[in-house]
Design an enzyme around this catalytic site. Structure first.
Site, PDB file in Angstrom:
ATOM      1  N   LYS A 155      -0.705  -3.299   2.826  1.00 42.15           N
ATOM      2  CA  LYS A 155       0.636  -3.878   2.935  1.00 42.15           C
ATOM      3  C   LYS A 155       1.729  -2.862   2.603  1.00 42.15           C
ATOM      4  CE  LYS A 155       0.651  -6.170  -1.574  1.00 42.15           C
ATOM      5  NZ  LYS A 155      -0.467  -5.340  -2.095  1.00 42.15           N
TER       6      LYS A 155
ATOM      7  N   ARG B 264       4.182 -11.485  -7.324  1.00 41.86           N
ATOM      8  CA  ARG B 264       2.733 -11.404  -7.476  1.00 41.86           C
ATOM      9  C   ARG B 264       2.181 -12.598  -8.249  1.00 41.86           C
ATOM     10  NH1 ARG B 264       1.818  -5.639  -6.989  1.00 41.86           N
ATOM     11  NH2 ARG B 264      -0.380  -5.085  -7.061  1.00 41.86           N
TER      12      ARG B 264
ATOM     13  N   ARG C 172      -5.642   7.415  -8.276  1.00 45.29           N
ATOM     14  CA  ARG C 172      -4.890   6.723  -9.317  1.00 45.29           C
ATOM     15  C   ARG C 172      -5.856   6.000 -10.248  1.00 45.29           C
ATOM     16  NH1 ARG C 172      -0.733   3.366  -5.732  1.00 45.29           N
ATOM     17  NH2 ARG C 172      -1.700   1.740  -6.953  1.00 45.29           N
TER      18      ARG C 172
ATOM     19  N   ARG D 110      -8.631  -5.757 -10.439  1.00 43.78           N
ATOM     20  CA  ARG D 110      -7.399  -6.070  -9.691  1.00 43.78           C
ATOM     21  C   ARG D 110      -7.644  -7.157  -8.656  1.00 43.78           C
ATOM     22  NH1 ARG D 110      -5.016  -0.727  -7.408  1.00 43.78           N
ATOM     23  NH2 ARG D 110      -3.133  -1.926  -7.085  1.00 43.78           N
TER      24      ARG D 110
HETATM   25  P1  AMP Z   1       0.750  -1.773  -6.609  1.00 45.60           P
HETATM   26  O1  AMP Z   1       1.155  -0.380  -6.376  1.00 45.60           O
HETATM   27  O2  AMP Z   1       1.660  -2.794  -5.951  1.00 45.60           O
HETATM   28  O3  AMP Z   1      -0.686  -2.058  -6.286  1.00 45.60           O
HETATM   29  O4  AMP Z   1       0.921  -2.041  -8.180  1.00 45.60           O
HETATM   30  C1  AMP Z   1       0.196  -1.308  -9.145  1.00 45.60           C
HETATM   31  C2  AMP Z   1       0.194  -2.058 -10.468  1.00 45.60           C
HETATM   32  O5  AMP Z   1       1.543  -2.250 -10.925  1.00 45.60           O
HETATM   33  C3  AMP Z   1      -0.406  -3.459 -10.440  1.00 45.60           C
HETATM   34  O6  AMP Z   1      -1.807  -3.461 -10.558  1.00 45.60           O
HETATM   35  C4  AMP Z   1       0.274  -4.095 -11.634  1.00 45.60           C
HETATM   36  O7  AMP Z   1      -0.295  -3.663 -12.845  1.00 45.60           O
HETATM   37  C5  AMP Z   1       1.685  -3.513 -11.569  1.00 45.60           C
HETATM   38  N1  AMP Z   1       2.585  -4.360 -10.757  1.00 45.60           N
HETATM   39  C6  AMP Z   1       3.167  -4.034  -9.571  1.00 45.60           C
HETATM   40  N2  AMP Z   1       3.935  -5.041  -9.124  1.00 45.60           N
HETATM   41  C7  AMP Z   1       3.827  -6.038 -10.049  1.00 45.60           C
HETATM   42  C8  AMP Z   1       4.372  -7.347 -10.149  1.00 45.60           C
HETATM   43  N3  AMP Z   1       5.178  -7.861  -9.203  1.00 45.60           N
HETATM   44  N4  AMP Z   1       4.049  -8.085 -11.258  1.00 45.60           N
HETATM   45  C9  AMP Z   1       3.265  -7.587 -12.207  1.00 45.60           C
HETATM   46  N5  AMP Z   1       2.689  -6.379 -12.170  1.00 45.60           N
HETATM   47  C10 AMP Z   1       2.968  -5.600 -11.094  1.00 45.60           C
END
Ligand code: AMP
Length: 213
Positions: free
Chosen positions: A13, A88, A160, A171
């Site tokens: 996405k 989320r 990462r 996750r």
């Molecule tokens: P992403 O890059 O979107 O996969 O986000 C990486 C990590 O950031 C996630 O696994 C969460 O720990 C944190 N994170 C990102 N967006 C959110 C959100 N809207 N609410 C809570 N945690 C978030």
């Protein structure tokens, strides 16, 4: 145009969101990117977020909401945005609906990029990121020109911490429990569009464009 991207971590996405942002000239807002930038800059927010992120857990709603509501105030958001990784949780989605309603506004589309868990696990184990410029790659699907080096800025690519297998599993659990219910939430709002995220990237993007017009 205001768009929310839904889908499991690793569904692609983020890649689709970047392309939408480019085609429709709206900002791509990724809460994950904002948290990572804060971690890199050693901010207080970054410090708080890191402990959750490294364990595959969500950052608490309160912190996330403050951050995103602040971002919406920026000038570039006035013609819309594509949100990637936010909301989320149901409370985050409700807070967004409420904030928009207060301005007599609403989202246009929630696009769910659908990919099965097994495929997600394979994809994420090959993911590599540039911590310097935010570029993302995949050792098989989107390889950099030179192995281990970012095409855009020449920095070293890394896996990462939150893409490591045990974290990916966590996750996905968190996704199914807290984020998947958003599909029904936006279906009830009448703005949900489902797209197949297992197709080649360009085909998935073509379907999205046919939806957005
Ligand atoms: P992403 O890059 O979107 O996969 O986000 C990486 C990590 O950031 C996630 O696994 C969460 O720990 C944190 N994170 C990102 N967006 C959110 C959100 N809207 N609410 C809570 N945690 C978030």
């Amino acid at each position: 145009m205001k768009i929310v991207m839904l889908g499991a971590p690793g569904a692609g996405k983020g890649t689709q969101a970047k392309r939408i942002a480019e085609k429709y000239s709206i900002p791509h807002i990724s809460t994950g990117d904002i948290f990572r930038a804060n971690i890199k800059n050693n901010t207080e927010l970054g410090l708080k977020a890191k402990s959750y992120m490294d364990q595959g857990m969500l950052v608490p709603d309160e912190l996330t909401l403050d951050l995103i509501m602040d971002r919406f105030k920026d000038e570039d958001c006035k013609n819309g945005y594509v949100l990637d990784g936010f909301p989320r949780t149901i409370p985050q989605a409700e807070a967004l609906t409420k904030a928009l309603q207060e301005k007599n506004d609403k989202l246009d589309y929630a696009i769910n990029v659908e990919v099965k868990d097994e495929e997600i696990i394979t994809r994420m184990s090959g993911r590599r990121a540039c911590l310097s410029c935010g570029g993302t790659y995949h050792i098989v699907n989107i390889p950099p020109k030179v192995e281990g080096i970012c095409d855009k800025c020449g920095a070293e690519l890394v896996q990462r911490a939150d893409d490591k297998p045990e974290t990916v599993k966590k996750r996905l659990e968190v996704y199914h429990e807290l984020t998947q219910p958003l599909i029904e939430y936006y279906d009830n709002e009448g703005i949900l569009k489902e797209v197949n995220g297992s197709l080649p990237m360009d085909e998935t993007f073509g379907i999205i464009v046919s939806i957005l017009g």
